[in-house]
Motif scaffolding. Structure first.
Motif, PDB file in Angstrom:
ATOM      1  N   ILE A  29      -5.913  11.038  12.611  1.00  7.62           N
ATOM      2  CA  ILE A  29      -4.939   9.944  12.577  1.00  7.62           C
ATOM      3  C   ILE A  29      -5.248   8.932  13.677  1.00  7.62           C
ATOM      4  N   ALA A  30      -5.567   9.451  14.870  1.00  5.74           N
ATOM      5  CA  ALA A  30      -5.916   8.558  15.981  1.00  5.74           C
ATOM      6  C   ALA A  30      -7.181   7.762  15.656  1.00  5.74           C
ATOM      7  N   GLY A  31      -8.126   8.430  14.970  1.00  9.47           N
ATOM      8  CA  GLY A  31      -9.357   7.733  14.587  1.00  9.47           C
ATOM      9  C   GLY A  31      -9.100   6.618  13.589  1.00  9.47           C
ATOM     10  N   VAL A  32      -8.248   6.887  12.590  1.00 11.22           N
ATOM     11  CA  VAL A  32      -7.898   5.857  11.607  1.00 11.22           C
ATOM     12  C   VAL A  32      -7.214   4.680  12.289  1.00 11.22           C
ATOM     13  N   ASN A  33      -6.290   4.984  13.206  1.00 10.39           N
ATOM     14  CA  ASN A  33      -5.615   3.909  13.950  1.00 10.39           C
ATOM     15  C   ASN A  33      -6.602   3.154  14.832  1.00 10.39           C
ATOM     16  N   GLY A  34      -7.627   3.874  15.328  1.00  8.19           N
ATOM     17  CA  GLY A  34      -8.613   3.240  16.205  1.00  8.19           C
ATOM     18  C   GLY A  34      -9.535   2.283  15.492  1.00  8.19           C
ATOM     19  N   ILE A  35      -9.590   2.357  14.166  1.00  2.95           N
ATOM     20  CA  ILE A  35     -10.451   1.430  13.412  1.00  2.95           C
ATOM     21  C   ILE A  35     -10.019  -0.011  13.644  1.00  2.95           C
ATOM     22  N   ALA A  36      -8.701  -0.197  13.804  1.00  2.62           N
ATOM     23  CA  ALA A  36      -8.182  -1.562  13.997  1.00  2.62           C
ATOM     24  C   ALA A  36      -8.328  -2.042  15.431  1.00  2.62           C
ATOM     25  N   ASN A  37      -8.679  -1.144  16.363  1.00  4.08           N
ATOM     26  CA  ASN A  37      -8.816  -1.515  17.774  1.00  4.08           C
ATOM     27  C   ASN A  37     -10.257  -1.920  18.038  1.00  4.08           C
ATOM     28  N   ARG A  38     -10.484  -3.167  18.335  1.00  4.43           N
ATOM     29  CA  ARG A  38     -11.839  -3.694  18.476  1.00  4.43           C
ATOM     30  C   ARG A  38     -12.520  -3.247  19.763  1.00  4.43           C
ATOM     31  N   ASN A  39     -11.734  -2.896  20.783  1.00  9.50           N
ATOM     32  CA  ASN A  39     -12.306  -2.667  22.104  1.00  9.50           C
ATOM     33  C   ASN A  39     -12.646  -1.214  22.397  1.00  9.50           C
ATOM     34  N   GLU A  40     -12.227  -0.291  21.554  1.00  9.56           N
ATOM     35  CA  GLU A  40     -12.440   1.120  21.839  1.00  9.56           C
ATOM     36  C   GLU A  40     -13.277   1.772  20.757  1.00  9.56           C
ATOM     37  N   LYS A  41     -14.193   2.636  21.214  1.00 14.78           N
ATOM     38  CA  LYS A  41     -14.977   3.426  20.280  1.00 14.78           C
ATOM     39  C   LYS A  41     -14.201   4.682  19.929  1.00 14.78           C
ATOM     40  N   ILE A  42     -14.277   5.126  18.688  1.00 10.86           N
ATOM     41  CA  ILE A  42     -13.566   6.320  18.236  1.00 10.86           C
ATOM     42  C   ILE A  42     -14.313   7.553  18.717  1.00 10.86           C
ATOM     43  N   ASN A  43     -13.598   8.452  19.407  1.00 12.40           N
ATOM     44  CA  ASN A  43     -14.178   9.692  19.909  1.00 12.40           C
ATOM     45  C   ASN A  43     -13.388  10.880  19.383  1.00 12.40           C
ATOM     46  N   MET A  44     -14.088  11.895  18.902  1.00 14.91           N
ATOM     47  CA  MET A  44     -13.458  13.099  18.364  1.00 14.91           C
ATOM     48  C   MET A  44     -14.156  14.338  18.894  1.00 14.91           C
ATOM     49  N   SER A  45     -13.575  15.495  18.574  1.00 13.68           N
ATOM     50  CA  SER A  45     -14.168  16.766  18.956  1.00 13.68           C
ATOM     51  C   SER A  45     -15.548  16.912  18.311  1.00 13.68           C
ATOM     52  N   PRO A  46     -16.408  17.758  18.910  1.00 11.89           N
ATOM     53  CA  PRO A  46     -17.747  17.947  18.318  1.00 11.89           C
ATOM     54  C   PRO A  46     -17.704  18.370  16.859  1.00 11.89           C
TER      55      PRO A  46
END
Length: 377
Positions: free
Chosen positions: A106-123
């Protein structure tokens, strides 16, 4: 088609993590149950009997009987209750581990709209992280291209409005002089009329460019295909361009087989050829010959527009882009606004064909490849 198993299941690391977490919880649950089971046996039973003896101040035998009738007798129920409790606790822990991945998604999907941050997830979710970052990058590039296109289009409209005003002012000025001076000498009147006519032609060209800009959208335009006599169409296109060719002292050499037909939208293909010929006239050298040829080649019709002159590589890579001639348009009184080749490309693509350009040391060539072939005569 056979695919690599790793590519087919990019979530394998996530599945393995969940499996080993579940296996670990199961093993811990078994260990705890066996531990509780062992409580009622051996030294642990004796220890509990001693504790009862001390608490209730009784001898060993009464304490042992109390242990047997009050604890040992209900030990199976105690174990069942303990197992249920352990299962509930471990299930809660397992859910918290598992739902953490959903939180990251969910955080990754929301992060798609954020231009300044790269999406980071667990390995374990790197496969999804890479996909989301790629989507994010594509959306940002698309949005940037749209903003750039809109800005260039708005700039062109502003420039066009300014350029329309210039010849219009001249037309009004010269017509005013002619109106106010009815006894003007014939030679001077003829000169003013000629200048006015030239300015009127320029004004007409700019207005046509304006219409091209405002109605530019060919993606949803339907095609009305029919067999086209390619030789006849190109002869007509060249005849219509005779005044421009004469004014620039250029000629056209046509080499089109008489039996070569196209199955396409005649109106739109005429627009393509007209735009390509205008481009060749504008960019070819004076007193040169523009060569137009066509042939049936490898299940497709290949049409070439070749003229003397060169285009720099940096321009060659963008000549089919919308509004790519912004700077050149401002420097030439006869230059267009960069829509002719872009429209030609869209029409050819709409027909399922391709268009490209290349330049050598002395010539510039645009090639059209159209699928299929119309009926022969």
């Amino acid at each position: 088609m056979v695919t690599n198993l790793k590519n087919k299941k990019p979530y394998k690391k996530l599945v393995d993590k969940i499996f080993f977490q579940t296996l670990g919880l199961f093993i811990v649950a078994i260990v705890v149950v066996f531990f509780i089971r062992s409580i009622g046996q051996g030294e642990i039973g004796n220890t509990l009997t001693n504790i009862i003896s001390n608490i209730f101040d009784v001898d060993w035998e009464p304490a042992q009987l109390m242990y047997i009738y009050n604890i040992r007798k209900y030990f199976d129920l105690i174990i069942v209750g303990t197992v249920i409790l352990i299962f509930a606790v471990f299930y809660k822990v397992f859910l918290s581990w598992f739902t953490r991945y959903f939180d990251e998604m969910i955080a990754g999907v929301n992060g798609i709209a954020n231009r300044n941050e790269k999406i980071n997830m667990s390995p374990e979710l790197h496969f999804m992280e890479d996909t989301m970052n790629q989507i994010k990058s594509d959306l940002e590039k698309s949005a940037e291209a749209e903003r750039d296109l809109e800005k260039r289009k708005n700039d062109l409209i502003v420039y066009l409005a300014h350029d329309i005003k210039t010849p219009l002012t001249s037309v009004i000025g010269y017509l005013s002089l002619l109106d106010e001076t009815p006894d003007m000498p014939i030679e001077q009147k003829s000169k003013y009329i000629h200048i006015t006519l030239e300015k009127a032609y320029r004004l007409e060209k700019l207005i046509n460019e304006f219409f091209e800009i405002t109605r530019y959208n060919l993606n949803s335009v339907p095609l009305s295909k029919e067999p086209i006599d390619l030789s006849y169409m190109l002869v007509q296109i060249v005849d219509e361009a005779y005044p421009q060719l004469t004014a620039s002292e250029k000629e056209v050499s046509l080499n089109i087989p008489q039996d070569l037909n196209l199955y396409a939208d005649s109106e739109k293909m005429a627009r393509v050829f007209n735009n390509l010929l205008k481009n060749a006239i504008a960019y070819s050298k004076s007193h040169s010959v523009i060569e137009i040829s066509a042939e049936w080649k490898e299940n497709k019709t290949e049409i070439r527009f070749r003229n003397q002159g060169m285009i720099p590589q940096d321009k060659l890579d963008t000549i089919f882009d919308k509004f790519s001639r912004l700077d050149a348009a401002r420097q030439s009184s006869t230059g267009g606004f960069g829509l002719g080749l872009a429209i030609a490309k869209d029409i050819i693509t709409l027909h399922g064909g391709t268009i490209y350009a290349y330049s050598d040391q002395s010539h510039f060539t645009i090639v059209i490849e159209m699928p299929g072939r119309g009926n022969s005569k």
